[in-house]
Design an enzyme around this catalytic site. Structure first.
Site, mmCIF file in Angstrom:
data_model
loop_
_atom_site.group_PDB
_atom_site.id
_atom_site.type_symbol
_atom_site.label_atom_id
_atom_site.label_comp_id
_atom_site.label_asym_id
_atom_site.label_seq_id
_atom_site.Cartn_x
_atom_site.Cartn_y
_atom_site.Cartn_z
ATOM 1 N N LYS A 33 104.326 85.271 2.048
ATOM 2 C CA LYS A 33 105.040 86.725 1.556
ATOM 3 C C LYS A 33 105.866 87.083 0.127
ATOM 4 C CE LYS A 33 106.498 86.377 5.913
ATOM 5 N NZ LYS A 33 108.202 86.531 7.024
ATOM 6 N N HIS A 44 101.353 93.428 9.274
ATOM 7 C CA HIS A 44 102.808 92.922 9.891
ATOM 8 C C HIS A 44 104.037 94.085 9.648
ATOM 9 C CE1 HIS A 44 105.332 89.481 8.976
ATOM 10 N NE2 HIS A 44 104.803 89.342 9.062
ATOM 11 N N GLU A 49 103.412 88.186 17.024
ATOM 12 C CA GLU A 49 104.600 88.470 16.024
ATOM 13 C C GLU A 49 105.838 88.911 16.905
ATOM 14 O OE1 GLU A 49 103.552 86.342 12.524
ATOM 15 O OE2 GLU A 49 104.224 88.157 11.954
ATOM 16 N N SER A 109 109.253 82.133 13.421
ATOM 17 C CA SER A 109 109.906 80.946 13.629
ATOM 18 C C SER A 109 109.398 79.391 13.844
ATOM 19 C CB SER A 109 111.893 80.694 14.221
ATOM 20 O OG SER A 109 112.097 82.228 13.047
HETATM 21 P P1 PGA Z 1 108.277 82.975 9.316
HETATM 22 O O1 PGA Z 1 107.836 84.090 9.359
HETATM 23 O O2 PGA Z 1 108.227 81.739 10.131
HETATM 24 O O3 PGA Z 1 109.102 83.140 8.559
HETATM 25 O O4 PGA Z 1 109.575 83.791 11.085
HETATM 26 C C1 PGA Z 1 106.412 84.261 10.050
HETATM 27 C C2 PGA Z 1 106.011 85.509 9.522
HETATM 28 O O5 PGA Z 1 106.558 86.743 9.631
HETATM 29 O O6 PGA Z 1 104.690 85.414 10.164
#
Ligand code: PGA
Length: 217
Positions: free
Chosen positions: A9, A90, A147, A184
């Site tokens: 990110k 996303h 997701e 997560s």
């Molecule tokens: P996260 O993010 O592993 O921090 O939950 C996953 C994503 O947004 O692709």
């Protein structure tokens, strides 16, 4: 072969990214480990990351080819970096930047034209509408990332049986594509998600060397 994506990110800079790479020996896994840093960091580390065995990915791509599109990054801008994957649509971009199924479909076409594999992110609310927005020719070239909004960045685990059901639904909409899971994912739950699908998209747990090495292992 499973896909393991590190989605950084908007985190890190070239210096802290290099510190992260310091923590890795040459990768020996049979899985595909895809590093998706912010664009500027990609430019600063791609050679070193490739030598270590990472495959390169980006977190977005312009819906246009090269030209007068201020602020956009087109596939032409990425040519010398051998980018193999682009995370597209996303939920954070849909929520904060107003991306919709049509715009994501344009980005998918740009990626396919540049021989970059689109990794299209979906939640249950827009699986079919996103698939319908994408050309048939491009559809079969996508990897789809399930997701769930409730699981992204929250530490709330999604039930693996539920993931299996949604993977089936995604395959009905997109065809026989690879499906990965994101939300997560960490070193304690990654194995069960990898049993349910073709890979994982890791956000928070990819930022620290130790947790990401444990996920790879
Ligand atoms: P996260 O993010 O592993 O921090 O939950 C996953 C994503 O947004 O692709």
């Amino acid at each position: 072969m499973k896909y393991i994506f590190a989605n950084w990110k908007s985190n890190k800079n070239v210096e802290t990214a290099n510190e992260w790479l310091d923590g890795f020996e040459k990768l020996t896994t049979k899985n595909e480990i895809i590093l998706c840093p912010p664009f500027n960091i990609l430019g600063g580390i791609y050679k070193r990351a490739e030598k270590l065995g990472f495959v390169l990915g980006v977190q977005d791509l312009s819906p246009y080819s090269a030209g007068s599109y201020t602020g956009e990054i087109s596939s032409v801008n990425l040519e010398e970096m051998d980018v193999k994957y682009a995370i597209l649509g996303h939920s954070e971009r849909r929520i904060h930047l107003g991306e919709d199924d049509i715009l994501v479909a344009k980005k998918v076409d740009q990626a396919v034209d540049a021989k970059i594999t689109p990794v299209v992110c979906v939640d249950e609310g827009y699986i079919e509408s996103q698939a319908n927005a994408i050309d048939d020719d491009s559809l079969s070239k996508c990897i789809v990332a399930y997701e769930p909004l409730s699981a992204i960045g929250t530490g709330k685990e999604m039930d693996v049986e539920k993931v299996t059901q949604v993977v089936d639904r995604i395959k009905k909409a997109f065809g026989n594509v690879k499906v990965i899971y994101g939300g997560s994912v960490d070193e304690t739950n990654v194995i069960s998600y990898l049993r349910a699908c073709d890979g994982v998209l890791v956000g928070g747990a990819s930022l620290e060397v130790k947790s990401f090495i444990n996920i790879i292992n």
